[in-house]
Design an enzyme around this catalytic site. Structure first.
Site, PDB file in Angstrom:
ATOM      1  N   GLY A 168       0.798  -1.217   0.000  1.00 60.95           N
ATOM      2  CA  GLY A 168       0.000   0.000   0.000  1.00 60.95           C
ATOM      3  C   GLY A 168       0.830   1.265   0.000  1.00 60.95           C
ATOM      4  O   GLY A 168       0.281   2.369  -0.077  1.00 60.95           O
ATOM      5  N   ASP A 169       2.144   1.140   0.061  1.00 64.50           N
ATOM      6  CA  ASP A 169       3.022   2.301   0.123  1.00 64.50           C
ATOM      7  C   ASP A 169       3.128   2.954  -1.257  1.00 64.50           C
ATOM      8  O   ASP A 169       3.470   2.299  -2.247  1.00 64.50           O
ATOM      9  CB  ASP A 169       4.409   1.861   0.600  1.00 64.50           C
ATOM     10  N   LEU A 170       2.860   4.259  -1.327  1.00 62.16           N
ATOM     11  CA  LEU A 170       2.868   4.949  -2.615  1.00 62.16           C
ATOM     12  C   LEU A 170       4.252   4.975  -3.250  1.00 62.16           C
ATOM     13  O   LEU A 170       4.390   4.873  -4.473  1.00 62.16           O
ATOM     14  CB  LEU A 170       2.341   6.374  -2.453  1.00 62.16           C
TER      15      LEU A 170
END
Length: 239
Positions: A168-170
């Protein structure tokens, strides 16, 4: 009271482990080789905190703030307490926490963290080292204001776990789009599926994707020298 400093140091045996991780990633995924060649050696380091409470409390304070502002607020918070412990936080009225610069939501999150540390729901560092990744994520994510992202950063940077992929880390998603030449960011599900080939070294793969996101232009001509950076930048939604 002075703010506790979180020193960074290479994990024991880090050089050999890093070499094995890079060799595996290069063999497992030609797509990732570009980032590896441009960035250079894998140089992840551990961040040392005196306790799980201290590590997560600082993470909560830093959410959605610039590093400068968050560091100032965290310093005020530590200085306002008799000791930087869960018990000291629980003994401090909400107004006292807010006076340090915390929002109401963060003051409530810090109080919840302190309560869960004192009743044993949040593991100590020693206890956490004996738990598997999934259990740690589950237990830490139960804390108000601590989501999966924060739990995964704890695994990577405080416990040195080698096989964590924060889908989920951009920054990780942007890096993946760059190395694959994709026009759109991958979904967390698609990134997780592709990342299966990186196991059991998905933390190293994440590090290279963070660095790729920082580089932006991955053409060799645009890179005068390898990048030497260690941590991710938390995006506004990161918890």
């Amino acid at each position: 009271m002075a703010e506790p400093k979180a020193a960074a140091a290479a994990a024991p045996g880090a050089a050999g482990a890093a070499a094995r991780a890079v060799a595996h990633l290069r063999a497992a995924d030609p797509v990732l080789r570009l980032a590896i060649d441009l960035v250079g050696p894998y140089e992840a380091e551990l961040r040392h905190a005196p306790s799980t409470f201290a590590a997560l409390a600082e993470a909560i304070v830093h959410q959605q703030l610039s590093t400068t502002v968050a560091t100032t607020i965290f310093g005020r918070l530590v200085a306002a307490l008799a000791a930087f412990t869960p018990e000291a936080v629980l003994a401090t009225p909400d107004e006292g926490l807010r006076a340090a610069g915390l929002s109401r939501a963060k003051a409530l999150a810090l109080a919840d963290l302190a309560a869960r540390c004192t009743n044993g729901e949040v593991p100590t560092l020693e206890e956490a080292r004996a738990l598997d990744d999934a259990t740690i994520v589950e237990r830490l994510s139960a804390v108000r204001g601590v989501g999966r992202w924060t739990a995964e950063m704890f695994l990577i940077f405080h416990l040195g776990r080698p096989d964590v992929l924060p889908t989920g880390d951009l920054g990780v998603r942007r890096g993946f789009a760059l190395v694959t030449g994709a026009a759109d960011l991958p979904t967390p599900k698609a990134l997780a599926a592709h990342g299966e080939r990186w196991a059991p070294h998905r933390t190293a793969a994440s590090w290279y994707l963070w660095r790729a996101a920082e580089l932006g232009d991955l053409s060799p001509a645009a890179q005068p020298a390898p990048v030497r950076r260690n941590g991710p930048k938390q995006d506004a939604a990161g918890q």
